[in-house]
Write a protein that holds these residues in place. Structure first.
Motif, PDB file in Angstrom:
ATOM      1  N   GLY A  65       0.823  -1.207   0.000  1.00 53.39           N
ATOM      2  CA  GLY A  65       0.000   0.000   0.000  1.00 53.39           C
ATOM      3  C   GLY A  65       0.854   1.253   0.000  1.00 53.39           C
ATOM      4  N   ARG A  66       1.933   1.210   0.767  1.00 54.75           N
ATOM      5  CA  ARG A  66       2.829   2.363   0.856  1.00 54.75           C
ATOM      6  C   ARG A  66       3.501   2.647  -0.482  1.00 54.75           C
ATOM      7  NH1 ARG A  66       7.843   3.828   1.390  1.00 54.75           N
ATOM      8  NH2 ARG A  66       8.417   5.522   2.762  1.00 54.75           N
ATOM      9  N   VAL A  67       4.081   1.628  -1.112  1.00 52.88           N
ATOM     10  CA  VAL A  67       4.815   1.871  -2.362  1.00 52.88           C
ATOM     11  C   VAL A  67       3.887   2.102  -3.553  1.00 52.88           C
ATOM     12  CG1 VAL A  67       6.876   0.641  -1.591  1.00 52.88           C
ATOM     13  CG2 VAL A  67       5.213  -0.552  -2.993  1.00 52.88           C
ATOM     14  N   LEU A  68       2.676   1.547  -3.491  1.00 50.81           N
ATOM     15  CA  LEU A  68       1.733   1.717  -4.601  1.00 50.81           C
ATOM     16  C   LEU A  68       0.761   2.874  -4.384  1.00 50.81           C
ATOM     17  CD1 LEU A  68       0.899  -2.049  -5.257  1.00 50.81           C
ATOM     18  CD2 LEU A  68       2.492  -0.579  -6.534  1.00 50.81           C
ATOM     19  N   HIS A  69       0.796   3.476  -3.180  1.00 57.55           N
ATOM     20  CA  HIS A  69      -0.078   4.594  -2.825  1.00 57.55           C
ATOM     21  C   HIS A  69      -1.554   4.218  -2.896  1.00 57.55           C
ATOM     22  CE1 HIS A  69       3.505   7.083  -2.862  1.00 57.55           C
ATOM     23  NE2 HIS A  69       3.790   6.613  -4.067  1.00 57.55           N
ATOM     24  N   VAL A  70      -1.867   3.057  -2.325  1.00 60.86           N
ATOM     25  CA  VAL A  70      -3.261   2.597  -2.246  1.00 60.86           C
ATOM     26  C   VAL A  70      -3.529   2.120  -0.822  1.00 60.86           C
ATOM     27  CG1 VAL A  70      -3.362   1.917  -4.679  1.00 60.86           C
ATOM     28  CG2 VAL A  70      -2.728   0.235  -2.965  1.00 60.86           C
ATOM     29  N   ALA A  71      -4.795   1.949  -0.499  1.00 62.41           N
ATOM     30  CA  ALA A  71      -5.164   1.441   0.817  1.00 62.41           C
ATOM     31  C   ALA A  71      -4.753  -0.025   0.918  1.00 62.41           C
ATOM     32  CB  ALA A  71      -6.663   1.575   1.028  1.00 62.41           C
ATOM     33  N   PRO A  72      -4.052  -0.408   1.989  1.00 60.49           N
ATOM     34  CA  PRO A  72      -3.609  -1.801   2.130  1.00 60.49           C
ATOM     35  C   PRO A  72      -4.749  -2.813   2.053  1.00 60.49           C
ATOM     36  CG  PRO A  72      -2.510  -0.423   3.739  1.00 60.49           C
ATOM     37  CD  PRO A  72      -3.545   0.436   3.072  1.00 60.49           C
ATOM     38  N   GLY A  73      -5.914  -2.462   2.551  1.00 59.57           N
ATOM     39  CA  GLY A  73      -7.047  -3.382   2.516  1.00 59.57           C
ATOM     40  C   GLY A  73      -7.599  -3.630   1.124  1.00 59.57           C
ATOM     41  N   SER A  74      -7.241  -2.775   0.170  1.00 62.14           N
ATOM     42  CA  SER A  74      -7.758  -2.932  -1.189  1.00 62.14           C
ATOM     43  C   SER A  74      -6.873  -3.824  -2.061  1.00 62.14           C
ATOM     44  CB  SER A  74      -7.900  -1.560  -1.855  1.00 62.14           C
ATOM     45  OG  SER A  74      -6.613  -1.008  -2.117  1.00 62.14           O
ATOM     46  N   ILE A  75      -5.776  -4.309  -1.513  1.00 62.02           N
ATOM     47  CA  ILE A  75      -4.825  -5.094  -2.306  1.00 62.02           C
ATOM     48  C   ILE A  75      -5.261  -6.549  -2.372  1.00 62.02           C
ATOM     49  CG2 ILE A  75      -2.438  -5.895  -2.432  1.00 62.02           C
ATOM     50  CD1 ILE A  75      -1.676  -3.224  -1.075  1.00 62.02           C
ATOM     51  N   ASP A  76      -5.388  -7.059  -3.587  1.00 63.71           N
ATOM     52  CA  ASP A  76      -5.736  -8.461  -3.828  1.00 63.71           C
ATOM     53  C   ASP A  76      -4.454  -9.280  -3.741  1.00 63.71           C
ATOM     54  OD1 ASP A  76      -6.575 -10.935  -4.722  1.00 63.71           O
ATOM     55  OD2 ASP A  76      -7.152 -10.261  -6.716  1.00 63.71           O
ATOM     56  N   MET A  82       2.348  -9.840  -8.935  1.00 64.66           N
ATOM     57  CA  MET A  82       2.933  -8.612  -8.413  1.00 64.66           C
ATOM     58  C   MET A  82       2.955  -7.538  -9.504  1.00 64.66           C
ATOM     59  SD  MET A  82       3.520  -9.209  -5.254  1.00 64.66           S
ATOM     60  CE  MET A  82       4.790  -8.152  -4.582  1.00 64.66           C
ATOM     61  N   ASN A  83       3.269  -7.941 -10.719  1.00 69.82           N
ATOM     62  CA  ASN A  83       3.298  -7.000 -11.829  1.00 69.82           C
ATOM     63  C   ASN A  83       1.921  -6.393 -12.073  1.00 69.82           C
ATOM     64  OD1 ASN A  83       3.102  -6.502 -14.998  1.00 69.82           O
ATOM     65  ND2 ASN A  83       5.199  -6.143 -14.296  1.00 69.82           N
ATOM     66  N   SER A  84       0.881  -7.214 -12.038  1.00 71.49           N
ATOM     67  CA  SER A  84      -0.458  -6.684 -12.298  1.00 71.49           C
ATOM     68  C   SER A  84      -0.968  -5.824 -11.145  1.00 71.49           C
ATOM     69  CB  SER A  84      -1.450  -7.813 -12.604  1.00 71.49           C
ATOM     70  OG  SER A  84      -1.741  -8.549 -11.439  1.00 71.49           O
ATOM     71  N   SER A  89      10.006  -2.448 -11.445  1.00 73.81           N
ATOM     72  CA  SER A  89      11.388  -2.495 -10.971  1.00 73.81           C
ATOM     73  C   SER A  89      11.707  -1.414  -9.947  1.00 73.81           C
ATOM     74  CB  SER A  89      12.355  -2.413 -12.152  1.00 73.81           C
ATOM     75  OG  SER A  89      12.125  -1.226 -12.886  1.00 73.81           O
ATOM     76  N   ILE A  90      11.222  -0.214 -10.134  1.00 72.20           N
ATOM     77  CA  ILE A  90      11.559   0.876  -9.216  1.00 72.20           C
ATOM     78  C   ILE A  90      10.910   0.677  -7.849  1.00 72.20           C
ATOM     79  CG2 ILE A  90      11.419   3.362  -8.796  1.00 72.20           C
ATOM     80  CD1 ILE A  90      13.355   2.551 -11.050  1.00 72.20           C
ATOM     81  N   ASN A  91       9.584   0.488  -7.829  1.00 76.18           N
ATOM     82  CA  ASN A  91       8.966   0.298  -6.512  1.00 76.18           C
ATOM     83  C   ASN A  91       9.258  -1.094  -5.961  1.00 76.18           C
ATOM     84  OD1 ASN A  91       7.104  -0.969  -8.175  1.00 76.18           O
ATOM     85  ND2 ASN A  91       5.464   0.492  -7.772  1.00 76.18           N
ATOM     86  N   LEU A 112      10.684 -11.595  -6.146  1.00 81.83           N
ATOM     87  CA  LEU A 112       9.622 -10.693  -5.712  1.00 81.83           C
ATOM     88  C   LEU A 112       8.821 -10.195  -6.908  1.00 81.83           C
ATOM     89  CD1 LEU A 112      10.028  -7.833  -3.144  1.00 81.83           C
ATOM     90  CD2 LEU A 112       8.867  -7.439  -5.280  1.00 81.83           C
ATOM     91  N   LEU A 113       9.516  -9.754  -7.946  1.00 78.83           N
ATOM     92  CA  LEU A 113       8.843  -9.203  -9.119  1.00 78.83           C
ATOM     93  C   LEU A 113       8.069 -10.254  -9.914  1.00 78.83           C
ATOM     94  CD1 LEU A 113      11.613  -6.766 -10.413  1.00 78.83           C
ATOM     95  CD2 LEU A 113       9.497  -6.176  -9.206  1.00 78.83           C
ATOM     96  N   ARG A 114       8.559 -11.482  -9.899  1.00 75.02           N
ATOM     97  CA  ARG A 114       7.918 -12.537 -10.690  1.00 75.02           C
ATOM     98  C   ARG A 114       6.922 -13.375  -9.902  1.00 75.02           C
ATOM     99  NH1 ARG A 114      13.322 -14.306 -13.892  1.00 75.02           N
ATOM    100  NH2 ARG A 114      13.377 -12.497 -15.273  1.00 75.02           N
ATOM    101  N   ALA A 115       6.679 -13.023  -8.652  1.00 71.56           N
ATOM    102  CA  ALA A 115       5.751 -13.798  -7.823  1.00 71.56           C
ATOM    103  C   ALA A 115       4.369 -13.822  -8.471  1.00 71.56           C
ATOM    104  CB  ALA A 115       5.666 -13.192  -6.426  1.00 71.56           C
ATOM    105  N   ASN A 116       3.739 -14.988  -8.410  1.00 78.31           N
ATOM    106  CA  ASN A 116       2.400 -15.135  -8.977  1.00 78.31           C
ATOM    107  C   ASN A 116       1.358 -14.368  -8.183  1.00 78.31           C
ATOM    108  OD1 ASN A 116       3.055 -16.812 -11.167  1.00 78.31           O
ATOM    109  ND2 ASN A 116       3.206 -18.553  -9.795  1.00 78.31           N
ATOM    110  N   SER A 117       1.686 -14.029  -6.948  1.00 76.88           N
ATOM    111  CA  SER A 117       0.786 -13.252  -6.105  1.00 76.88           C
ATOM    112  C   SER A 117       1.551 -12.748  -4.894  1.00 76.88           C
ATOM    113  CB  SER A 117      -0.406 -14.100  -5.649  1.00 76.88           C
ATOM    114  OG  SER A 117       0.037 -15.137  -4.793  1.00 76.88           O
ATOM    115  N   ALA A 118       0.958 -11.783  -4.210  1.00 77.28           N
ATOM    116  CA  ALA A 118       1.551 -11.330  -2.958  1.00 77.28           C
ATOM    117  C   ALA A 118       1.484 -12.450  -1.930  1.00 77.28           C
ATOM    118  CB  ALA A 118       0.837 -10.081  -2.454  1.00 77.28           C
ATOM    119  N   ALA A 119       0.477 -13.316  -2.033  1.00 74.75           N
ATOM    120  CA  ALA A 119       0.362 -14.451  -1.115  1.00 74.75           C
ATOM    121  C   ALA A 119       1.570 -15.378  -1.255  1.00 74.75           C
ATOM    122  CB  ALA A 119      -0.936 -15.216  -1.353  1.00 74.75           C
TER     123      ALA A 119
END
Length: 151
Positions: A65-76, A82-84, A89-91, A112-119
């Motif tokens: 949420g911090r690096v993407l500037h969104v509410a943490p609860g809204s992250i799927d 991770m890319n979607s 690369s920067i964040n 980290l960048l190639r992870a299929n999901s944050a999970a």
């Protein structure tokens, strides 16, 4: 040419003079930085896998949420790569550095960048931050001086 004026239907408010941007920050202003509190690595090693995963889920959501500037609860965390989610690369570098500093482990940027999901990232971190005798422990803590694998 004459324009035809059509009255608005009853109950419709067509006040076009209202400034809908009043609630937005001024142009060029950055979003306020979210304060993210990392869980204690020693505390993570002392709890079971389910609780460790839950603590890391909250932490990773906060960092994303911090690096993407969104509410943490809204992250799927389960359904999107991770890319979607918007991690590039920067964040991704910022996320990597913040996690390494907070958790005291090495985080492989490519993984980290190639992870299929944050999970998937959360599960990997949970394995790394488990008890020393955990079979999922694939990386040593930096404090031991042993090279670490990946997150």
């Amino acid at each position: 040419m004459t324009l035809l004026a059509i009255p608005a239907p009853a109950g419709w408010d067509l006040d076009l003079a209202h400034d809908y941007d009043d609630d937005l920050p001024p142009a060029g202003a950055e979003a306020p930085e979210q304060d993210v509190v990392a869980p204690d690595p020693a505390g993570l090693a002392a709890v079971g896998l389910d609780e460790r995963t839950a603590l890391l889920d909250a932490y990773v959501r906060g960092e994303l949420g911090r690096v993407l500037h969104v509410a943490p609860g809204s992250i799927d965390v389960a359904g999107r790569t991770m890319n979607s989610l918007g991690v590039g690369s920067i964040n991704g570098l910022e996320l990597q550095a913040r996690m390494e500093a907070a958790l005291g482990i090495d985080v492989d940027l490519q993984r980290l960048l190639r992870a299929n999901s944050a999970a998937e990232l959360i599960d990997c971190l949970a394995g790394q931050l488990g008890p020393e005798d955990s079979p999922h422990k694939s990386a040593a803590r930096r404090s031991t001086g042993t090279p670490a694998a990946a997150a």
